[in-house]
Write a protein that holds these residues in place. Sequence first.
Motif, PDB file in Angstrom:
ATOM      1  N   ASN A 104       3.414  13.341  12.577  1.00 16.95           N
ATOM      2  CA  ASN A 104       3.859  13.220  10.940  1.00 16.95           C
ATOM      3  C   ASN A 104       3.474  11.922  10.307  1.00 16.95           C
ATOM      4  O   ASN A 104       2.791  11.818   9.257  1.00 16.95           O
ATOM      5  CB  ASN A 104       5.225  13.512  10.677  1.00 16.95           C
ATOM      6  CG  ASN A 104       5.600  14.954  10.983  1.00 16.95           C
ATOM      7  OD1 ASN A 104       4.555  15.784  11.145  1.00 16.95           O
ATOM      8  ND2 ASN A 104       6.694  15.238  11.301  1.00 16.95           N
ATOM      9  N   ASN A 105       3.521  10.938  10.892  1.00 18.76           N
ATOM     10  CA  ASN A 105       3.395   9.422  10.383  1.00 18.76           C
ATOM     11  C   ASN A 105       1.719   9.168  10.499  1.00 18.76           C
ATOM     12  O   ASN A 105       1.060   8.869   9.505  1.00 18.76           O
ATOM     13  CB  ASN A 105       3.891   8.208  11.238  1.00 18.76           C
ATOM     14  CG  ASN A 105       5.373   8.212  10.982  1.00 18.76           C
ATOM     15  OD1 ASN A 105       5.914   8.787  10.097  1.00 18.76           O
ATOM     16  ND2 ASN A 105       6.055   7.183  11.941  1.00 18.76           N
ATOM     17  N   LEU A 106       1.038   9.627  11.335  1.00 19.56           N
ATOM     18  CA  LEU A 106      -0.465   9.437  11.488  1.00 19.56           C
ATOM     19  C   LEU A 106      -1.065  10.267  10.339  1.00 19.56           C
ATOM     20  O   LEU A 106      -1.915   9.808   9.767  1.00 19.56           O
ATOM     21  CB  LEU A 106      -0.814   9.923  12.752  1.00 19.56           C
ATOM     22  CG  LEU A 106      -2.245   9.910  12.981  1.00 19.56           C
ATOM     23  CD1 LEU A 106      -2.644   8.453  12.898  1.00 19.56           C
ATOM     24  CD2 LEU A 106      -2.821  10.263  14.729  1.00 19.56           C
ATOM     25  N   TYR A 107      -0.607  11.600  10.135  1.00 17.88           N
ATOM     26  CA  TYR A 107      -1.173  12.154   9.245  1.00 17.88           C
ATOM     27  C   TYR A 107      -0.637  12.510   7.785  1.00 17.88           C
ATOM     28  O   TYR A 107      -0.920  13.141   7.100  1.00 17.88           O
ATOM     29  CB  TYR A 107      -1.396  13.819   9.692  1.00 17.88           C
ATOM     30  CG  TYR A 107      -2.292  13.732  11.124  1.00 17.88           C
ATOM     31  CD1 TYR A 107      -3.557  13.489  11.072  1.00 17.88           C
ATOM     32  CD2 TYR A 107      -1.827  14.002  12.334  1.00 17.88           C
ATOM     33  CE1 TYR A 107      -4.390  13.369  12.133  1.00 17.88           C
ATOM     34  CE2 TYR A 107      -2.695  14.074  13.357  1.00 17.88           C
ATOM     35  CZ  TYR A 107      -4.024  13.674  13.286  1.00 17.88           C
ATOM     36  OH  TYR A 107      -4.683  13.451  14.433  1.00 17.88           O
ATOM     37  N   GLU A 108       0.550  11.470   7.633  1.00 16.18           N
ATOM     38  CA  GLU A 108       1.363  11.456   6.567  1.00 16.18           C
ATOM     39  C   GLU A 108       1.797  13.094   6.042  1.00 16.18           C
ATOM     40  O   GLU A 108       1.540  13.401   4.862  1.00 16.18           O
ATOM     41  CB  GLU A 108       0.342  10.803   5.272  1.00 16.18           C
ATOM     42  CG  GLU A 108       0.123   9.407   5.941  1.00 16.18           C
ATOM     43  CD  GLU A 108      -0.868   8.671   4.743  1.00 16.18           C
ATOM     44  OE1 GLU A 108      -0.099   8.242   3.756  1.00 16.18           O
ATOM     45  OE2 GLU A 108      -2.124   8.471   5.115  1.00 16.18           O
ATOM     46  N   LYS A 109       2.396  13.794   6.984  1.00 17.40           N
ATOM     47  CA  LYS A 109       2.734  15.060   6.682  1.00 17.40           C
ATOM     48  C   LYS A 109       4.249  15.113   6.539  1.00 17.40           C
ATOM     49  O   LYS A 109       5.018  14.089   7.019  1.00 17.40           O
ATOM     50  CB  LYS A 109       2.381  16.034   7.805  1.00 17.40           C
ATOM     51  CG  LYS A 109       0.780  16.302   7.811  1.00 17.40           C
ATOM     52  CD  LYS A 109       0.611  17.310   8.698  1.00 17.40           C
ATOM     53  CE  LYS A 109      -0.965  17.533   8.548  1.00 17.40           C
ATOM     54  NZ  LYS A 109      -1.480  18.801   9.423  1.00 17.40           N
ATOM     55  N   ASN A 110       4.779  15.981   6.128  1.00  9.21           N
ATOM     56  CA  ASN A 110       6.175  16.228   5.945  1.00  9.21           C
ATOM     57  C   ASN A 110       6.991  15.152   5.019  1.00  9.21           C
ATOM     58  O   ASN A 110       7.996  14.916   5.807  1.00  9.21           O
ATOM     59  CB  ASN A 110       6.818  16.634   7.244  1.00  9.21           C
ATOM     60  CG  ASN A 110       6.297  17.975   7.691  1.00  9.21           C
ATOM     61  OD1 ASN A 110       5.834  18.935   7.067  1.00  9.21           O
ATOM     62  ND2 ASN A 110       5.934  17.954   9.003  1.00  9.21           N
ATOM     63  N   GLY A 111       6.354  14.780   4.120  1.00  7.47           N
ATOM     64  CA  GLY A 111       7.156  13.377   3.375  1.00  7.47           C
ATOM     65  C   GLY A 111       7.213  12.156   4.238  1.00  7.47           C
ATOM     66  O   GLY A 111       7.727  11.332   3.715  1.00  7.47           O
ATOM     67  N   CYS A 112       6.428  12.144   5.354  1.00  9.86           N
ATOM     68  CA  CYS A 112       6.293  10.811   6.091  1.00  9.86           C
ATOM     69  C   CYS A 112       5.244   9.948   5.692  1.00  9.86           C
ATOM     70  O   CYS A 112       4.205  10.022   5.238  1.00  9.86           O
ATOM     71  CB  CYS A 112       5.960  11.052   7.568  1.00  9.86           C
ATOM     72  SG  CYS A 112       7.680  11.860   8.404  1.00  9.86           S
ATOM     73  N   ARG A 113       5.555   8.811   5.913  1.00  9.78           N
ATOM     74  CA  ARG A 113       4.639   7.434   5.309  1.00  9.78           C
ATOM     75  C   ARG A 113       3.956   7.004   6.488  1.00  9.78           C
ATOM     76  O   ARG A 113       4.324   7.060   7.940  1.00  9.78           O
ATOM     77  CB  ARG A 113       5.457   6.351   4.798  1.00  9.78           C
ATOM     78  CG  ARG A 113       6.515   5.952   5.567  1.00  9.78           C
ATOM     79  CD  ARG A 113       6.365   4.500   6.460  1.00  9.78           C
ATOM     80  NE  ARG A 113       7.666   4.260   7.171  1.00  9.78           N
ATOM     81  CZ  ARG A 113       7.404   4.419   8.595  1.00  9.78           C
ATOM     82  NH1 ARG A 113       6.283   4.519   8.935  1.00  9.78           N
ATOM     83  NH2 ARG A 113       8.612   4.105   9.249  1.00  9.78           N
ATOM     84  N   PHE A 114       2.637   6.630   6.252  1.00 13.33           N
ATOM     85  CA  PHE A 114       1.852   6.019   7.429  1.00 13.33           C
ATOM     86  C   PHE A 114       2.826   4.843   8.233  1.00 13.33           C
ATOM     87  O   PHE A 114       3.479   4.390   7.568  1.00 13.33           O
ATOM     88  CB  PHE A 114       0.407   5.692   6.918  1.00 13.33           C
ATOM     89  CG  PHE A 114      -0.570   5.224   8.096  1.00 13.33           C
ATOM     90  CD1 PHE A 114      -1.178   6.518   8.619  1.00 13.33           C
ATOM     91  CD2 PHE A 114      -0.863   3.894   8.463  1.00 13.33           C
ATOM     92  CE1 PHE A 114      -2.125   6.129   9.478  1.00 13.33           C
ATOM     93  CE2 PHE A 114      -2.005   3.839   9.158  1.00 13.33           C
ATOM     94  CZ  PHE A 114      -2.294   4.818   9.967  1.00 13.33           C
ATOM     95  N   PHE A 115       2.355   4.387   9.322  1.00 16.87           N
ATOM     96  CA  PHE A 115       2.765   3.422  10.043  1.00 16.87           C
ATOM     97  C   PHE A 115       2.942   1.829   9.333  1.00 16.87           C
ATOM     98  O   PHE A 115       1.924   1.665   8.660  1.00 16.87           O
ATOM     99  CB  PHE A 115       1.982   3.276  11.448  1.00 16.87           C
ATOM    100  CG  PHE A 115       1.913   4.523  12.114  1.00 16.87           C
ATOM    101  CD1 PHE A 115       2.992   4.948  13.029  1.00 16.87           C
ATOM    102  CD2 PHE A 115       0.730   5.141  12.223  1.00 16.87           C
ATOM    103  CE1 PHE A 115       3.179   5.848  13.865  1.00 16.87           C
ATOM    104  CE2 PHE A 115       0.729   6.578  13.015  1.00 16.87           C
ATOM    105  CZ  PHE A 115       1.789   6.851  13.876  1.00 16.87           C
ATOM    106  N   GLU A 116       3.772   1.263   9.633  1.00 17.26           N
ATOM    107  CA  GLU A 116       4.065   0.107   8.733  1.00 17.26           C
ATOM    108  C   GLU A 116       3.259  -0.910   9.759  1.00 17.26           C
ATOM    109  O   GLU A 116       3.051  -0.569  10.887  1.00 17.26           O
ATOM    110  CB  GLU A 116       5.536  -0.525   8.971  1.00 17.26           C
ATOM    111  CG  GLU A 116       6.107   0.373   7.896  1.00 17.26           C
ATOM    112  CD  GLU A 116       7.872   0.029   7.803  1.00 17.26           C
ATOM    113  OE1 GLU A 116       8.191  -1.085   8.591  1.00 17.26           O
ATOM    114  OE2 GLU A 116       8.610   0.637   7.441  1.00 17.26           O
TER     115      GLU A 116
END
Length: 172
Positions: free
Chosen positions: A35-47
Amino acid sequence: MVDLKSTVKAMCKAFPGGRSAMAGALGMTETQFNNNLYEKNGCRFFEVAELEAMEDISRTSCLADYFSQRRGGLHVDQPKLEQLDNVELFVQSVDVAVKSGQVDQKIQESIADDGVIDANEKEGIMKLHLQHLAVRHEYVNSVVALHKKVDAPSVQLEASGALTKQCGVINA
């Protein structure tokens, strides 16, 4: 590295166990990681700290390479003195020659067909050229590190215990 997603994928590929193991090492489930990698489901990319942790965990320089290339720079690892000897220098020098030859070969191939270098050919040439510069720089750093002059008398005194530190004063 083309972009940060490709960089993350390369670090996962280099890590034993791949993406799922990387996720676990970061304290995430593989679903959270994706989810972070693909910025899905309201997730942000990695810090940035997470990206740095992935680079450390994977023992790669992918992130450093990405940021260097992003600015037209070149990332070169510092030589590890404990791994250097004249045999290693020879191996590095052969790698330098191979990379140099690849650049020259790509230039020759690009010109041979039609006498010009197009944008795609230029990109390929420059990629090989940067790789050549990186291995050449590493080789030169290794030669200097291996053959660096050491102040032998003070090293010998320190090794013998003749130089001791007591209450902030060095006695010889």
